[in-house]
Scaffold this motif. Structure first.
Motif, PDB file in Angstrom:
ATOM      1  N   THR A 159       0.712  -1.195   0.110  1.00 50.95           N
ATOM      2  CA  THR A 159       0.005   0.018  -0.157  1.00 50.95           C
ATOM      3  C   THR A 159       0.856   1.251  -0.183  1.00 50.95           C
ATOM      4  O   THR A 159       1.926   1.223   0.785  1.00 50.95           O
ATOM      5  CB  THR A 159      -0.925   0.136   1.141  1.00 50.95           C
ATOM      6  OG1 THR A 159      -1.454  -1.261   1.342  1.00 50.95           O
ATOM      7  CG2 THR A 159      -1.876   1.079   1.233  1.00 50.95           C
ATOM      8  N   LEU A 160       0.637   2.237  -0.928  1.00 51.68           N
ATOM      9  CA  LEU A 160       1.426   3.404  -0.782  1.00 51.68           C
ATOM     10  C   LEU A 160       1.072   4.096   0.354  1.00 51.68           C
ATOM     11  O   LEU A 160       0.299   4.304   1.061  1.00 51.68           O
ATOM     12  CB  LEU A 160       0.851   4.444  -2.003  1.00 51.68           C
ATOM     13  CG  LEU A 160       1.578   5.498  -2.290  1.00 51.68           C
ATOM     14  CD1 LEU A 160       3.157   4.934  -3.030  1.00 51.68           C
ATOM     15  CD2 LEU A 160       1.022   6.575  -3.077  1.00 51.68           C
ATOM     16  N   ASN A 161       2.480   4.392   0.709  1.00 53.38           N
ATOM     17  CA  ASN A 161       2.611   4.909   2.377  1.00 53.38           C
ATOM     18  C   ASN A 161       1.992   6.436   2.243  1.00 53.38           C
ATOM     19  O   ASN A 161       2.176   7.126   1.472  1.00 53.38           O
ATOM     20  CB  ASN A 161       4.099   5.142   2.623  1.00 53.38           C
ATOM     21  CG  ASN A 161       4.231   5.783   4.064  1.00 53.38           C
ATOM     22  OD1 ASN A 161       4.524   6.799   4.240  1.00 53.38           O
ATOM     23  ND2 ASN A 161       4.380   4.852   5.168  1.00 53.38           N
ATOM     24  N   ALA A 162       1.371   6.923   3.320  1.00 52.71           N
ATOM     25  CA  ALA A 162       0.603   8.126   3.486  1.00 52.71           C
ATOM     26  C   ALA A 162       1.670   9.348   3.339  1.00 52.71           C
ATOM     27  O   ALA A 162       1.252  10.405   3.204  1.00 52.71           O
ATOM     28  CB  ALA A 162      -0.043   8.122   4.944  1.00 52.71           C
ATOM     29  N   ASP A 163       2.963   8.987   3.599  1.00 55.59           N
ATOM     30  CA  ASP A 163       3.893  10.280   3.500  1.00 55.59           C
ATOM     31  C   ASP A 163       4.219  10.853   1.983  1.00 55.59           C
ATOM     32  O   ASP A 163       4.894  11.567   1.702  1.00 55.59           O
ATOM     33  CB  ASP A 163       5.355   9.830   4.162  1.00 55.59           C
ATOM     34  CG  ASP A 163       5.044   9.923   5.760  1.00 55.59           C
ATOM     35  OD1 ASP A 163       4.115  10.425   6.280  1.00 55.59           O
ATOM     36  OD2 ASP A 163       6.174   9.512   6.524  1.00 55.59           O
ATOM     37  N   MET A 164       3.840   9.675   1.066  1.00 55.45           N
ATOM     38  CA  MET A 164       4.000   9.875  -0.266  1.00 55.45           C
ATOM     39  C   MET A 164       3.124  10.913  -0.909  1.00 55.45           C
ATOM     40  O   MET A 164       2.177  11.266  -0.457  1.00 55.45           O
ATOM     41  CB  MET A 164       4.020   8.610  -1.074  1.00 55.45           C
ATOM     42  CG  MET A 164       5.048   7.639  -0.711  1.00 55.45           C
ATOM     43  SD  MET A 164       6.613   8.272  -1.451  1.00 55.45           S
ATOM     44  CE  MET A 164       6.382   8.058  -3.104  1.00 55.45           C
ATOM     45  N   THR A 165       3.741  11.844  -1.822  1.00 57.94           N
ATOM     46  CA  THR A 165       2.988  12.871  -2.333  1.00 57.94           C
ATOM     47  C   THR A 165       3.196  12.624  -3.967  1.00 57.94           C
ATOM     48  O   THR A 165       4.016  11.938  -4.493  1.00 57.94           O
ATOM     49  CB  THR A 165       3.551  14.379  -2.027  1.00 57.94           C
ATOM     50  OG1 THR A 165       4.815  14.441  -2.731  1.00 57.94           O
ATOM     51  CG2 THR A 165       3.624  14.355  -0.652  1.00 57.94           C
ATOM     52  N   ASP A 166       2.212  13.218  -4.674  1.00 63.22           N
ATOM     53  CA  ASP A 166       2.357  13.186  -6.262  1.00 63.22           C
ATOM     54  C   ASP A 166       3.547  13.745  -6.725  1.00 63.22           C
ATOM     55  O   ASP A 166       3.948  13.136  -7.614  1.00 63.22           O
ATOM     56  CB  ASP A 166       0.901  14.043  -6.832  1.00 63.22           C
ATOM     57  CG  ASP A 166      -0.415  13.383  -6.472  1.00 63.22           C
ATOM     58  OD1 ASP A 166      -0.339  12.268  -6.256  1.00 63.22           O
ATOM     59  OD2 ASP A 166      -1.347  14.068  -6.385  1.00 63.22           O
ATOM     60  N   TRP A 167       4.131  14.762  -6.046  1.00 62.88           N
ATOM     61  CA  TRP A 167       5.355  15.346  -6.648  1.00 62.88           C
ATOM     62  C   TRP A 167       6.503  14.235  -6.307  1.00 62.88           C
ATOM     63  O   TRP A 167       7.468  14.298  -7.011  1.00 62.88           O
ATOM     64  CB  TRP A 167       5.853  16.372  -5.682  1.00 62.88           C
ATOM     65  CG  TRP A 167       6.987  17.090  -5.795  1.00 62.88           C
ATOM     66  CD1 TRP A 167       7.222  17.936  -6.765  1.00 62.88           C
ATOM     67  CD2 TRP A 167       8.218  16.838  -5.647  1.00 62.88           C
ATOM     68  NE1 TRP A 167       8.781  18.646  -6.907  1.00 62.88           N
ATOM     69  CE2 TRP A 167       9.351  17.634  -5.919  1.00 62.88           C
ATOM     70  CE3 TRP A 167       8.967  15.868  -4.453  1.00 62.88           C
ATOM     71  CZ2 TRP A 167      10.617  17.727  -5.986  1.00 62.88           C
ATOM     72  CZ3 TRP A 167      10.055  15.869  -4.066  1.00 62.88           C
ATOM     73  CH2 TRP A 167      11.049  16.658  -4.878  1.00 62.88           C
ATOM     74  N   ASP A 168       6.441  13.395  -5.215  1.00 63.80           N
ATOM     75  CA  ASP A 168       7.554  12.389  -5.145  1.00 63.80           C
ATOM     76  C   ASP A 168       7.751  11.447  -6.279  1.00 63.80           C
ATOM     77  O   ASP A 168       8.894  11.296  -6.723  1.00 63.80           O
ATOM     78  CB  ASP A 168       7.320  11.586  -3.981  1.00 63.80           C
ATOM     79  CG  ASP A 168       7.580  12.131  -2.630  1.00 63.80           C
ATOM     80  OD1 ASP A 168       8.555  12.668  -2.640  1.00 63.80           O
ATOM     81  OD2 ASP A 168       6.697  12.384  -1.730  1.00 63.80           O
ATOM     82  N   MET A 169       6.616  11.265  -7.109  1.00 65.14           N
ATOM     83  CA  MET A 169       6.877  10.374  -8.179  1.00 65.14           C
ATOM     84  C   MET A 169       6.395  11.111  -9.655  1.00 65.14           C
ATOM     85  O   MET A 169       6.462  10.357 -10.715  1.00 65.14           O
ATOM     86  CB  MET A 169       5.679   8.998  -8.006  1.00 65.14           C
ATOM     87  CG  MET A 169       5.730   8.283  -6.808  1.00 65.14           C
ATOM     88  SD  MET A 169       7.278   7.512  -6.826  1.00 65.14           S
ATOM     89  CE  MET A 169       6.893   6.578  -7.970  1.00 65.14           C
ATOM     90  N   GLU A 170       6.663  12.187  -9.606  1.00 67.04           N
ATOM     91  CA  GLU A 170       6.699  12.966 -10.655  1.00 67.04           C
ATOM     92  C   GLU A 170       7.966  12.406 -11.507  1.00 67.04           C
ATOM     93  O   GLU A 170       9.074  12.474 -10.990  1.00 67.04           O
ATOM     94  CB  GLU A 170       6.762  14.749 -10.720  1.00 67.04           C
ATOM     95  CG  GLU A 170       5.236  15.135 -10.462  1.00 67.04           C
ATOM     96  CD  GLU A 170       5.439  16.656 -10.332  1.00 67.04           C
ATOM     97  OE1 GLU A 170       6.473  17.223 -10.849  1.00 67.04           O
ATOM     98  OE2 GLU A 170       4.510  17.232  -9.799  1.00 67.04           O
ATOM     99  N   MET A 171       7.561  12.363 -12.949  1.00 64.71           N
ATOM    100  CA  MET A 171       8.738  11.945 -13.609  1.00 64.71           C
ATOM    101  C   MET A 171       9.992  12.995 -14.159  1.00 64.71           C
ATOM    102  O   MET A 171       9.487  14.194 -14.619  1.00 64.71           O
ATOM    103  CB  MET A 171       8.296  11.132 -15.051  1.00 64.71           C
ATOM    104  CG  MET A 171       7.789   9.868 -14.860  1.00 64.71           C
ATOM    105  SD  MET A 171       7.103   9.160 -16.309  1.00 64.71           S
ATOM    106  CE  MET A 171       5.579  10.314 -16.565  1.00 64.71           C
TER     107      MET A 171
END
Length: 514
Positions: free
Chosen positions: A481-493
């Motif tokens: 499960t994706l951790n709650a601390d992750m943001t959309d910005w973290d995974m922007e390419m």
């Protein structure tokens, strides 16, 4: 009298200085007028008379050949190109003699051996250790000779011989995820799969190339090399955009750019050590030439008519370590990220995996597993940016005829999002690959994660094997499960030619699957 003579002499000297000053000013003015006039005439030619003058695009791109350099150095070149295509259409002028194309049907024409060749201005500037490598070699015959030398080590047979080892490293990946403590919560297991996927792929390629062995705990050398290569990707893009920033100069620049150039030095130094150790300890005993390095040490390059020298070997093995690790691991990371946000599809995949054995021959025929991998490669193409080419013959795209000598390029990030082929193109939707209809044939034809033609990815058999085995091992045993601390910005390419998440992390909460 001497006083008056001195005054006269001084006057003559002042007169000469004044005259010389006027001459220099006039010369400077003449040069300035010449430069301005030449710029104006060149601009008029580029905008109105150039062979690709009719191709739409930003006005500045028609004037400046380096129009895309800021976007490339800023690591968002592919995204910028997509915006330009949305505005101007399938053919966009992005430089005085450079065109970007989004029409997927042109891909085979551009990247066939007959239609085009690699450009000097990108591939010469991205050599890793000096002489060049399989990726940067421009001469077609030279590339063919080097490719023949390396092909056996990447064959399907070679991959099958390494299947048990790849599966073993995938088991290690699962254990590392289960035992990870990347998060702050003490009550649950949180893993950074971006880091762990990178170690998995790198350790696979280091085994296949250098017969290096690793246990469950990440070894210091693999972790150091992984971080050096990840950092170096930024310097490679800066070097390609701004060739005057050499490695010797770049490593003295403050901040992240200088750090990236220094990482490049670490990457080269560590690869050189790996090559030398293999030459001393393994090459002579590797009679079957099982390892990727061996053929390049003991066999002749048919184009060169000799064995590769040490610098050529180091450059090629730097490319092997980089291409064989960062690309596959990033695909795996975005695949895990997508499924960690979607338990329904994750459960569907897990159920399918449990219907077969964990062998490559069985896994490669699973429909939903293939759909998940394809969709990840479409939405998150590991090589997201341009493979630049120069046309060897005229090319017609849409209503435009591009003459021989035009620089052209396509981007997986752009044509993989063609809404005519892929409805809701930004949505990760694996089921699109399971539908019936003629459109699926075109969808498959437009999916080019490994490129096409004689310059396609030599390591694609190994990459697919890693993905099949790692995905099977991870999702049979774990629920993520994706951790709650992750943001959309973290995974922007981030467009570093290959991709990486901006946050350099992908945190997932880990549970053992029932």
């Amino acid at each position: 009298m001497s006083f008056f003579k001195a005054v006269q002499t001084s006057g003559r000297e002042l007169s000469h200085e004044t005259m010389n000053g006027k001459k220099f000013r006039l010369l400077g003015l003449a040069i300035a007028i010449f430069v301005v006039a030449r710029f104006i005439l060149q601009t008029i030619y580029n905008v109105f008379l150039h062979p690709i003058a009719s191709v739409p695009g930003p006005w500045l791109a028609k004037v400046f050949g380096a129009y895309m350099a800021p976007a490339q150095a800023g690591l968002h070149r592919a995204q910028t190109l997509r915006s330009l295509h949305d505005k101007y259409g399938p053919v966009v002028r992005i430089g005085t003699n450079e065109v970007s194309i989004s029409e997927w049907t042109a891909y085979r024409q551009i990247y066939s051996q007959k239609g085009s060749n690699k450009t000097h201005h990108f591939y010469e500037d991205t050599k890793l250790a000096g002489p060049g490598n399989l990726f940067t070699i421009i001469n077609k015959e030279a590339h063919s000779g080097r490719r023949k030398l390396q092909n056996p080590a990447y064959s399907q047979q070679a991959v099958l011989e390494n299947e048990d080892f790849i599966a073993n490293r995938a088991d290690v990946l699962v254990r590392r995820i289960m035992n990870s403590h990347a998060g702050n919560q003490s009550s649950k297991t949180v893993a950074d799969v971006f880091l762990l996927d990178g170690l998995f792929s790198l350790e696979v390629i280091l085994k296949c190339a250098f017969n290096r062995h690793y246990g469950d705990s990440p070894a210091g050398d693999s972790l150091t090399l992984l971080r050096a290569m990840d950092s170096s990707a930024v310097a490679i893009q800066v070097r390609a955009a701004l060739p005057f920033i050499t490695r010797s100069l770049g490593k003295h620049i403050p901040g992240n750019i200088g750090k990236s150039y220094r990482g490049w030095d670490v990457w080269e130094s560590m690869t050189r050590t790996l090559v030398e150790q293999f030459q001393q300890n393994e090459a002579a005993s590797d009679v079957r030439q099982r390892f990727m390095t061996t053929p390049m040490i003991v066999n002749e390059d048919t184009y060169l008519g000799r064995k590769m020298n040490q610098e050529e070997l180091v450059d090629d093995m730097m490319a092997v370590a980089f291409a064989g690790s960062g690309t596959t691991s990033t695909t795996l990371t975005y695949l895990i990220y997508s499924l960690a946000r979607d338990h329904k599809r994750q459960d569907r995949l897990r159920q399918e995996l449990q219907t077969c054995n964990e062998t490559l021959n069985d896994l490669k025929d699973l429909p939903f597993l293939n759909a998940v991998i394809k969709e990840t490669m479409r939405v998150y193409p590991t090589i997201m940016s341009t493979l630049p080419r120069v046309l060897d013959e005229p090319l017609t795209v849409d209503k435009y005829v591009l003459p021989k000598g035009t620089f052209v390029g396509m981007q997986n990030y752009v044509h993989h999002r063609d809404p005519r082929l892929y409805p809701h193109p930004d949505e990760w939707w694996p089921e699109r690959w399971l539908e019936d209809g003629s459109n699926v044939k075109d969808m498959n034809a437009a999916l080019t994660p490994f490129s096409l033609g004689p310059y396609n990815c030599i390591g694609q058999n190994l990459a697919r094997a890693e993905l099949y085995l790692a995905v099977s091992k991870v999702f049979r045993k774990l629920r993520l499960t994706l951790n709650a601390d992750m943001t959309d910005w973290d995974m922007e390419m981030e467009d570093r030619f290959n991709i990486a998440p901006k946050g350099r992390r992908c945190l997932v909460d880990v549970e053992v699957s029932n």
